[in-house]
Design a protein around this motif. Structure first.
Motif, PDB file in Angstrom:
ATOM      1  N   LYS A  11      36.704 -20.885  21.091  1.00 34.71           N
ATOM      2  CA  LYS A  11      38.073 -21.172  21.145  1.00 34.71           C
ATOM      3  C   LYS A  11      38.437 -22.039  19.965  1.00 34.71           C
ATOM      4  O   LYS A  11      37.575 -22.413  19.334  1.00 34.71           O
ATOM      5  N   PRO A  12      39.802 -22.111  19.710  1.00 37.47           N
ATOM      6  CA  PRO A  12      40.154 -22.738  18.588  1.00 37.47           C
ATOM      7  C   PRO A  12      39.762 -24.347  18.459  1.00 37.47           C
ATOM      8  O   PRO A  12      39.562 -24.872  19.544  1.00 37.47           O
ATOM      9  N   GLY A  13      39.501 -24.679  17.404  1.00 34.78           N
ATOM     10  CA  GLY A  13      38.876 -26.019  17.127  1.00 34.78           C
ATOM     11  C   GLY A  13      37.263 -26.100  16.935  1.00 34.78           C
ATOM     12  O   GLY A  13      36.853 -27.174  16.697  1.00 34.78           O
ATOM     13  N   GLU A  14      36.800 -25.092  17.251  1.00 34.62           N
ATOM     14  CA  GLU A  14      35.404 -24.669  16.971  1.00 34.62           C
ATOM     15  C   GLU A  14      35.410 -23.944  15.569  1.00 34.62           C
ATOM     16  O   GLU A  14      36.228 -23.222  15.500  1.00 34.62           O
ATOM     17  N   TRP A  15      34.240 -24.338  14.855  1.00 37.01           N
ATOM     18  CA  TRP A  15      34.104 -23.656  13.645  1.00 37.01           C
ATOM     19  C   TRP A  15      32.764 -22.877  13.560  1.00 37.01           C
ATOM     20  O   TRP A  15      31.869 -23.456  14.178  1.00 37.01           O
ATOM     21  N   TYR A  16      32.877 -21.834  12.905  1.00 33.63           N
ATOM     22  CA  TYR A  16      31.827 -20.849  12.668  1.00 33.63           C
ATOM     23  C   TYR A  16      31.531 -20.453  11.337  1.00 33.63           C
ATOM     24  O   TYR A  16      32.531 -20.337  10.486  1.00 33.63           O
ATOM     25  N   TYR A  17      30.420 -20.073  10.925  1.00 32.75           N
ATOM     26  CA  TYR A  17      30.205 -19.226   9.532  1.00 32.75           C
ATOM     27  C   TYR A  17      30.008 -17.977  10.158  1.00 32.75           C
ATOM     28  O   TYR A  17      29.252 -17.552  10.679  1.00 32.75           O
ATOM     29  N   GLU A  26      37.688 -20.840  11.969  1.00 34.59           N
ATOM     30  CA  GLU A  26      37.933 -21.448  12.967  1.00 34.59           C
ATOM     31  C   GLU A  26      38.359 -20.488  14.070  1.00 34.59           C
ATOM     32  O   GLU A  26      39.098 -19.597  14.251  1.00 34.59           O
ATOM     33  N   GLY A  27      37.532 -21.083  15.238  1.00 31.81           N
ATOM     34  CA  GLY A  27      37.969 -20.210  16.458  1.00 31.81           C
ATOM     35  C   GLY A  27      37.136 -18.896  16.346  1.00 31.81           C
ATOM     36  O   GLY A  27      36.468 -18.517  15.458  1.00 31.81           O
ATOM     37  N   PRO A  28      37.474 -18.083  17.687  1.00 30.79           N
ATOM     38  CA  PRO A  28      36.883 -16.831  17.574  1.00 30.79           C
ATOM     39  C   PRO A  28      37.367 -15.791  16.860  1.00 30.79           C
ATOM     40  O   PRO A  28      38.154 -15.005  17.247  1.00 30.79           O
ATOM     41  N   GLU A  29      37.213 -15.579  15.493  1.00 31.43           N
ATOM     42  CA  GLU A  29      37.626 -14.601  14.898  1.00 31.43           C
ATOM     43  C   GLU A  29      36.900 -13.277  14.673  1.00 31.43           C
ATOM     44  O   GLU A  29      37.305 -12.105  14.747  1.00 31.43           O
ATOM     45  N   TYR A  39      30.208 -25.186  15.454  1.00 32.48           N
ATOM     46  CA  TYR A  39      30.028 -26.189  14.688  1.00 32.48           C
ATOM     47  C   TYR A  39      31.242 -27.226  14.956  1.00 32.48           C
ATOM     48  O   TYR A  39      32.203 -26.518  15.121  1.00 32.48           O
ATOM     49  N   GLY A  40      30.838 -28.536  15.031  1.00 33.14           N
ATOM     50  CA  GLY A  40      32.189 -29.697  15.202  1.00 33.14           C
ATOM     51  C   GLY A  40      32.849 -29.642  14.033  1.00 33.14           C
ATOM     52  O   GLY A  40      34.280 -29.883  14.325  1.00 33.14           O
ATOM     53  N   THR A  41      32.719 -29.085  12.963  1.00 31.65           N
ATOM     54  CA  THR A  41      33.641 -29.486  11.924  1.00 31.65           C
ATOM     55  C   THR A  41      33.591 -28.432  10.809  1.00 31.65           C
ATOM     56  O   THR A  41      32.683 -27.509  10.769  1.00 31.65           O
ATOM     57  N   ARG A  42      34.610 -28.224  10.005  1.00 32.67           N
ATOM     58  CA  ARG A  42      34.380 -27.317   8.959  1.00 32.67           C
ATOM     59  C   ARG A  42      33.570 -27.447   7.948  1.00 32.67           C
ATOM     60  O   ARG A  42      32.820 -26.529   7.687  1.00 32.67           O
ATOM     61  N   GLU A  43      33.148 -28.849   7.818  1.00 33.33           N
ATOM     62  CA  GLU A  43      32.088 -29.058   6.728  1.00 33.33           C
ATOM     63  C   GLU A  43      30.647 -28.494   7.123  1.00 33.33           C
ATOM     64  O   GLU A  43      30.085 -28.082   6.465  1.00 33.33           O
TER      65      GLU A  43
END
Length: 82
Positions: A11-17, A26-29, A39-43
């Protein structure tokens, strides 16, 4: 042609690599098999590969999961039946 396109889970607001694109998203791309997270943050997501390497090394050297000492031949395959 399919009527409904299956969206990647997340979901949007969740960060992935994304492993496929080597970038933070960000979100499910991308599909789940191609990403680490959430992850909780972009960092945090930007350090996903470092985190994975560190965890792999911890697991590799964890005596609870390391059978090398018992094997005696150092091949990492565990004890041999004799």
């Amino acid at each position: 042609m399919a009527l409904f396109k299956k969206r990647p889970e997340g979901k949007p607001g969740e960060w992935y690599y994304c492993l496929k694109h080597s970038r933070v998203e960000e979100g499910p791309e991308c599909r789940a098999a191609d990403r680490l997270g959430p992850y909780g943050t972009r960092e945090e997501a930007s350090h996903a590969m470092e985190t994975a390497r560190e965890r792999n090394e911890e697991w590799r050297t964890d005596p609870r999961w390391n059978d090398d000492a018992d094997a005696g031949d150092g091949d990492g395959e565990g004890p041999k039946a004799g």
